[in-house]
Design an enzyme around this catalytic site. Structure first.
Site, PDB file in Angstrom:
ATOM      1  N   HIS A  20       0.822  -1.199   0.000  1.00 15.64           N
ATOM      2  CA  HIS A  20       0.000   0.000   0.000  1.00 15.64           C
ATOM      3  C   HIS A  20       0.865   1.263   0.000  1.00 15.64           C
ATOM      4  O   HIS A  20       0.603   2.202  -0.748  1.00 15.64           O
ATOM      5  CB  HIS A  20      -0.910   0.028   1.242  1.00 15.64           C
ATOM      6  CG  HIS A  20      -2.002  -0.982   1.231  1.00 15.64           C
ATOM      7  ND1 HIS A  20      -3.335  -0.643   1.215  1.00 15.64           N
ATOM      8  CD2 HIS A  20      -1.972  -2.336   1.220  1.00 15.64           C
ATOM      9  CE1 HIS A  20      -4.075  -1.737   1.205  1.00 15.64           C
ATOM     10  NE2 HIS A  20      -3.272  -2.781   1.217  1.00 15.64           N
ATOM     11  N   ASP A 121      -4.919   6.309   1.847  1.00 14.40           N
ATOM     12  CA  ASP A 121      -5.173   4.930   1.440  1.00 14.40           C
ATOM     13  C   ASP A 121      -6.609   4.519   1.753  1.00 14.40           C
ATOM     14  O   ASP A 121      -7.234   5.025   2.687  1.00 14.40           O
ATOM     15  CB  ASP A 121      -4.203   4.002   2.177  1.00 14.40           C
ATOM     16  CG  ASP A 121      -4.246   2.579   1.669  1.00 14.40           C
ATOM     17  OD1 ASP A 121      -3.473   2.236   0.773  1.00 14.40           O
ATOM     18  OD2 ASP A 121      -5.092   1.797   2.172  1.00 14.40           O
ATOM     19  N   GLN A 348      12.995  -8.334  -8.189  1.00 14.72           N
ATOM     20  CA  GLN A 348      11.916  -8.851  -9.032  1.00 14.72           C
ATOM     21  C   GLN A 348      11.773  -8.109 -10.350  1.00 14.72           C
ATOM     22  O   GLN A 348      11.575  -8.726 -11.395  1.00 14.72           O
ATOM     23  CB  GLN A 348      10.603  -8.805  -8.252  1.00 14.72           C
ATOM     24  CG  GLN A 348       9.408  -9.342  -9.024  1.00 14.72           C
ATOM     25  CD  GLN A 348       8.260  -9.697  -8.123  1.00 14.72           C
ATOM     26  OE1 GLN A 348       8.367 -10.610  -7.320  1.00 14.72           O
ATOM     27  NE2 GLN A 348       7.164  -8.977  -8.243  1.00 14.72           N
ATOM     28  N   ASN A 367       0.758  -4.907  -7.010  1.00 18.26           N
ATOM     29  CA  ASN A 367       2.082  -4.400  -7.385  1.00 18.26           C
ATOM     30  C   ASN A 367       2.812  -5.389  -8.279  1.00 18.26           C
ATOM     31  O   ASN A 367       3.429  -5.008  -9.282  1.00 18.26           O
ATOM     32  CB  ASN A 367       2.912  -4.085  -6.147  1.00 18.26           C
ATOM     33  CG  ASN A 367       2.437  -2.837  -5.430  1.00 18.26           C
ATOM     34  OD1 ASN A 367       1.911  -1.917  -6.045  1.00 18.26           O
ATOM     35  ND2 ASN A 367       2.594  -2.808  -4.114  1.00 18.26           N
ATOM     36  N   SER A 368       2.766  -6.656  -7.920  1.00 21.27           N
ATOM     37  CA  SER A 368       3.399  -7.684  -8.752  1.00 21.27           C
ATOM     38  C   SER A 368       2.740  -7.754 -10.122  1.00 21.27           C
ATOM     39  O   SER A 368       3.415  -7.923 -11.145  1.00 21.27           O
ATOM     40  CB  SER A 368       3.321  -9.053  -8.057  1.00 21.27           C
ATOM     41  OG  SER A 368       4.185  -9.104  -6.941  1.00 21.27           O
ATOM     42  N   ASP A 387      -7.409  -9.024  -2.402  1.00 18.07           N
ATOM     43  CA  ASP A 387      -7.972  -8.734  -3.722  1.00 18.07           C
ATOM     44  C   ASP A 387      -7.452  -9.669  -4.801  1.00 18.07           C
ATOM     45  O   ASP A 387      -7.756  -9.501  -5.981  1.00 18.07           O
ATOM     46  CB  ASP A 387      -7.657  -7.286  -4.116  1.00 18.07           C
ATOM     47  CG  ASP A 387      -6.158  -7.030  -4.220  1.00 18.07           C
ATOM     48  OD1 ASP A 387      -5.360  -7.842  -3.708  1.00 18.07           O
ATOM     49  OD2 ASP A 387      -5.776  -5.998  -4.801  1.00 18.07           O
ATOM     50  N   GLN A 388      -6.665 -10.661  -4.417  1.00 18.99           N
ATOM     51  CA  GLN A 388      -5.928 -11.464  -5.399  1.00 18.99           C
ATOM     52  C   GLN A 388      -6.838 -12.342  -6.260  1.00 18.99           C
ATOM     53  O   GLN A 388      -6.537 -12.578  -7.441  1.00 18.99           O
ATOM     54  CB  GLN A 388      -4.866 -12.301  -4.673  1.00 18.99           C
ATOM     55  CG  GLN A 388      -3.808 -11.427  -4.008  1.00 18.99           C
ATOM     56  CD  GLN A 388      -3.079 -12.113  -2.875  1.00 18.99           C
ATOM     57  OE1 GLN A 388      -3.057 -13.338  -2.785  1.00 18.99           O
ATOM     58  NE2 GLN A 388      -2.472 -11.323  -2.000  1.00 18.99           N
TER      59      GLN A 388
END
Length: 469
Positions: A20, A121, A348, A367-368, A387-388
């Site tokens: 976040h 946020d 990454q 983000n990923s 949220d995935q």
């Protein structure tokens, strides 16, 4: 009100979780570069994360360091959700709201540079009444996509319940969202289930609900997304976001030093990882990483290891935190010169941008997701929480840049044979469509953030609105 010639002063309130806070800091850098004066709230345990932003914009960004509010249900010294057991997250969100009073006192002590807006946020909904007391508008920053933001707000708005006697497969429909998606109860946010099923103290649960409902009263949402990825959810204001305006300004992370490089000290240098990847053909390696907080159980790790061996695909497997690797697996992979296990943090962004990396097995944290999108790398979706599951649906069904690797869920181990087949299909002809679409989406993302692109223009419009205040 500040005089017309004054530099607009904006207060930013991040939620102290890596996924976040870092994208909000990226947004802060973009706002500072466009002439805004910023104060960013932090606590002593999180202040170090602000150092790069402060160094880059010493004249326009200032920290407001406040003690983290204590709470009897939180371990002493806990100021960030990094390595925080999930059971503490609802209390953590609730406890953070106690920053309201000290922030208000600070804001009222700034007559020379009064705050003109609050950007915070979406887990900091308590900043809506705070902004009202200061007398300024509040903008909700969402580190998730638009779909991933609308779903939990829909739940708290409608207070959906699972009927008595129904199992975790009970389908939850979202009729006000384009496409009317549905998700199984097991895929619903843990925070919402903790509230609706009474798994947390009443005061904590009500705080979770009120945070979401306050977001719907804000001036609008700033989202780390772009139309080529989520166009159908940006075409018109969404009821589940209070019909508020959404400024789509993503991806906000810079191409270099993006969020994947800032989460901690790398266990392997970017140069060393690049040198190892250089030995493999273009697009042949699967990069496996489930973020900083998801830890595979021994059964999940065993299934993944067996699938990697059975599929014979080259791989890099990043094992974070207290993650485990089956005994003997790492040695066999090294002996076959086909796999690398990285224990700890990995560079990454650099890995995803290496020509040899063709797929990214991911938990689908936003983000990923954006790092893979920017790199043009298709994904193997293995969602775990939050949220995935929503992000995985978006990537597989809407964007066409992912294949489902596992139905997912914390503690759910896939069938090793089925996962091996998914890996083999991905690097083979069956994965060609997702690979091509990923390259197209990467080009769209690059265009979006350039001068004249959709995200660039939305950011410019947002800054102009701030300057009018």
């Amino acid at each position: 009100m500040a005089p017309p010639t004054a530099t607009p002063h904006v207060l930013l309130v991040p939620f102290p979780a890596q996924g976040h806070a870092l994208p909000l800091y990226d947004l802060a850098a973009l706002l500072a570069a466009r002439g805004l004066r910023l104060t960013v709230v932090t606590t002593p345990g999180n202040a170090a994360q602000l150092a790069p932003l402060l160094a880059a914009h010493p004249d326009s960004v200032r920290p407001l360091v406040l003690p983290f509010p204590s709470h009897p249900s939180l371990p002493a010294g806990l100021e960030n959700t990094m390595n925080c057991p999930p059971v503490y997250i609802p209390v953590f969100i609730h406890a953070l709201a106690a920053l309201h009073r000290p922030i208000l006192a600070w804001a009222r002590s700034q007559p020379a540079h009064p705050v003109v807006a609050v950007v915070s946020d979406f887990f900091c909904g308590w900043t809506q009444p705070l902004a009202a007391e200061i007398g300024v508008p509040r903008v909700v920053f969402t580190p998730s996509g638009v779909l991933g933001t609308a779903v939990p707000h829909s739940l708290f708005r409608r207070l959906v319940k699972r009927p008595v006697g129904c199992d975790d497969g009970f389908p939850v429909a979202f009729p006000a969202i384009p496409g009317e998606p549905a998700f199984e109860w097991r895929e619903i946010s843990m925070l919402y289930k903790a509230y609706i099923e009474g798994l947390v103290e009443e005061q904590v649960g009500e705080s979770l609900k009120q945070n979401c409902l306050w977001n719907l009263e804000g001036w609008g949402f700033v989202s780390n997304t772009f139309p080529a990825l989520e166009g159908r959810y940006l075409d018109a204001p969404l009821e589940d976001l209070g019909f508020k305006r959404v400024w789509a300004v993503g991806p906000v992370a810079p191409d270099t030093d993006a969020a994947g490089e800032r989460g901690g000290e790398a266990a392997v240098a970017a140069g060393d990882l690049s040198a190892w990847l250089d030995a493999f053909p273009e697009g042949s390696v699967v990069y496996v990483c489930f973020g900083s907080q998801a830890v595979l159980t021994p059964a999940m790790a065993a299934a993944l290891a067996e699938a990697l061996e059975r599929s014979a695909v080259p791989f890099v497997w990043v094992v974070s935190g207290d993650g485990v690797v089956p005994e003997g697996f790492e040695a066999r992979a090294a002996a076959a010169a086909r796999g690398m296990v990285v224990r700890g943090w990995a560079p990454q962004v650099a890995a995803l941008r290496h020509a040899a990396v063709g797929w990214f097995m991911t938990h689908c944290g936003w983000n990923s997701v954006l790092e893979a999108v920017a790199a043009g790398v298709p994904m193997l979706a293995w969602p775990m929480a939050a949220d995935q599951f929503v992000n995985a649906r978006l990537l597989v069904e809407d964007a066409g840049v992912a294949l489902r690797a596992c139905a997912g869920g914390a503690g759910v181990a896939p069938d090793a044979g089925e996962l091996a087949a998914v890996l083999a299909d991905a690097v083979g002809e069956k994965g060609s469509g997702a690979r091509a679409r990923a390259k197209e989406l990467a080009a769209d993302a690059a265009i979006a953030v350039r001068s004249g692109g959709s995200s660039y223009e939305d950011l410019e419009r947002f800054v102009q609105e701030i300057q009018k205040l």
